[in-house]
Write a protein that holds these residues in place. Sequence first.
Motif, mmCIF file in Angstrom:
data_model
loop_
_atom_site.group_PDB
_atom_site.id
_atom_site.type_symbol
_atom_site.label_atom_id
_atom_site.label_comp_id
_atom_site.label_asym_id
_atom_site.label_seq_id
_atom_site.Cartn_x
_atom_site.Cartn_y
_atom_site.Cartn_z
ATOM 1 N N GLY A 94 0.822 -1.208 0.000
ATOM 2 C CA GLY A 94 0.000 0.000 0.000
ATOM 3 C C GLY A 94 0.854 1.255 0.000
ATOM 4 O O GLY A 94 2.087 1.174 -0.068
ATOM 5 N N PRO A 95 0.244 2.427 0.077
ATOM 6 C CA PRO A 95 0.986 3.691 0.030
ATOM 7 C C PRO A 95 1.714 4.003 1.332
ATOM 8 O O PRO A 95 1.464 3.382 2.360
ATOM 9 C CB PRO A 95 -0.125 4.720 -0.230
ATOM 10 N N ARG A 96 2.625 4.974 1.249
ATOM 11 C CA ARG A 96 3.339 5.531 2.398
ATOM 12 C C ARG A 96 4.184 4.513 3.151
ATOM 13 O O ARG A 96 4.403 4.640 4.355
ATOM 14 C CB ARG A 96 2.354 6.220 3.359
ATOM 15 N N ASP A 207 10.886 2.264 -9.821
ATOM 16 C CA ASP A 207 9.963 2.599 -8.736
ATOM 17 C C ASP A 207 8.533 2.508 -9.263
ATOM 18 O O ASP A 207 8.107 3.316 -10.082
ATOM 19 C CB ASP A 207 10.260 4.011 -8.224
ATOM 20 N N LEU A 208 7.792 1.510 -8.788
ATOM 21 C CA LEU A 208 6.430 1.248 -9.255
ATOM 22 C C LEU A 208 5.405 1.692 -8.217
ATOM 23 O O LEU A 208 5.740 1.898 -7.053
ATOM 24 C CB LEU A 208 6.259 -0.241 -9.546
ATOM 25 N N PRO A 209 4.139 1.827 -8.619
ATOM 26 C CA PRO A 209 3.083 2.145 -7.649
ATOM 27 C C PRO A 209 2.906 0.997 -6.660
ATOM 28 O O PRO A 209 3.387 -0.121 -6.883
ATOM 29 C CB PRO A 209 1.830 2.307 -8.520
ATOM 30 N N PRO A 210 2.204 1.219 -5.561
ATOM 31 C CA PRO A 210 1.868 0.124 -4.651
ATOM 32 C C PRO A 210 1.066 -0.957 -5.378
ATOM 33 O O PRO A 210 0.322 -0.664 -6.319
ATOM 34 C CB PRO A 210 1.028 0.806 -3.568
ATOM 35 N N VAL A 211 1.215 -2.176 -4.933
ATOM 36 C CA VAL A 211 0.565 -3.312 -5.586
ATOM 37 C C VAL A 211 -0.946 -3.157 -5.639
ATOM 38 O O VAL A 211 -1.590 -3.479 -6.650
ATOM 39 C CB VAL A 211 0.940 -4.623 -4.860
ATOM 40 N N PHE A 212 -1.548 -2.649 -4.567
ATOM 41 C CA PHE A 212 -2.998 -2.585 -4.486
ATOM 42 C C PHE A 212 -3.613 -1.395 -5.220
ATOM 43 O O PHE A 212 -4.832 -1.261 -5.275
ATOM 44 C CB PHE A 212 -3.448 -2.554 -3.018
ATOM 45 N N VAL A 217 1.872 -2.982 -11.483
ATOM 46 C CA VAL A 217 2.977 -3.883 -11.186
ATOM 47 C C VAL A 217 2.889 -5.148 -12.036
ATOM 48 O O VAL A 217 3.888 -5.633 -12.566
ATOM 49 C CB VAL A 217 2.993 -4.234 -9.686
ATOM 50 N N ILE A 218 1.687 -5.677 -12.177
ATOM 51 C CA ILE A 218 1.501 -6.895 -12.964
ATOM 52 C C ILE A 218 1.774 -6.631 -14.441
ATOM 53 O O ILE A 218 2.336 -7.472 -15.147
ATOM 54 C CB ILE A 218 0.074 -7.449 -12.760
ATOM 55 N N ARG A 243 -1.502 -10.957 0.483
ATOM 56 C CA ARG A 243 -2.268 -10.630 -0.723
ATOM 57 C C ARG A 243 -1.371 -10.017 -1.790
ATOM 58 O O ARG A 243 -1.483 -10.333 -2.982
ATOM 59 C CB ARG A 243 -3.406 -9.668 -0.379
ATOM 60 N N ALA A 244 -0.460 -9.148 -1.385
ATOM 61 C CA ALA A 244 0.469 -8.533 -2.338
ATOM 62 C C ALA A 244 1.360 -9.591 -2.964
ATOM 63 O O ALA A 244 1.624 -9.569 -4.178
ATOM 64 C CB ALA A 244 1.314 -7.474 -1.640
#
Length: 280
Positions: A94-96, A207-212, A217-218, A243-244
């Motif tokens: 998730g973020p942060r 640097d990718l976004p959070p998985v959720f 990412v996929i 889950r990630a």
Amino acid sequence: MDHFSKALEHAQRDGTSVRDWVQPSRSAPSPAPAGEVTGRAVSLDPDWLRSEHILAGPGKEDPVVADKYRLLRTQLLQRMRPHGWKRLAVTSPGPRAGKTLTSINLAISTARNGHQRVVLIDADLRKPTVAEALGIEADAGLIDFLGGDSTLEDVALYVEEIPNLTVVPGRRLEGCDAKPELLGSERMQQLLDQVVWGVDPAMVIVDLPPVFVGDDVIRVGEYLDGVLMIVEEGSTDLEDLKRAAELVAKFNLIGTVLNKSMEKTRELGGYYYAYARAGE
């Protein structure tokens, strides 16, 4: 059941923290040659970097934090080199959680290590912050390249203070359409291939976004060699981590970082910022 899932189940059963995880690896395809890369030089302000908790050089950084990133750098290179892997995704459930800060400091630490070249790509098109965190301005970024409006030479930035570090920022304008589906395009694969063969880095950090956040990412995972998962102590729970891991199960989870740890060690005599572990 893979080792990663077993570790998570064990942690959940025993009530331990998110420090206990591991994932087996798989091989990755080799890219095709693509020619030399040039770009524009930029300068970094060490005082700004320090204010952003970024490694800024002697007298401007916490030596304990610098040591932790050196440890992470060495662990990752030792796991990646035997397979010929260079393209590393950095994400979080998730973020942060500190994934962008980890990406930047890992890139700086690796680039400082002898003559090892590093390319840092801000592929968080939904919320690109690498350039902002470094205190640099970019006329073009990854979104411009993926949209066909710019070449790699247009978006690549060379850091004067760290000659071995090249940065590809995210996007030119904060209000432009992110179009995250472009991360899975042939254009993205071409970029990564050109970087690997034109720059010949020891590591390409994406640097990718959070998985959720979405399927970003996929989408891009098949073009990368491995994934580094960032989790925050006291914020990321085991269920989110599990889950990630399931969402990126077909990619190599080759390392993890427990960020913002408050673990105290006698050797250091205080608290340190990041606990790093690159698999087992």
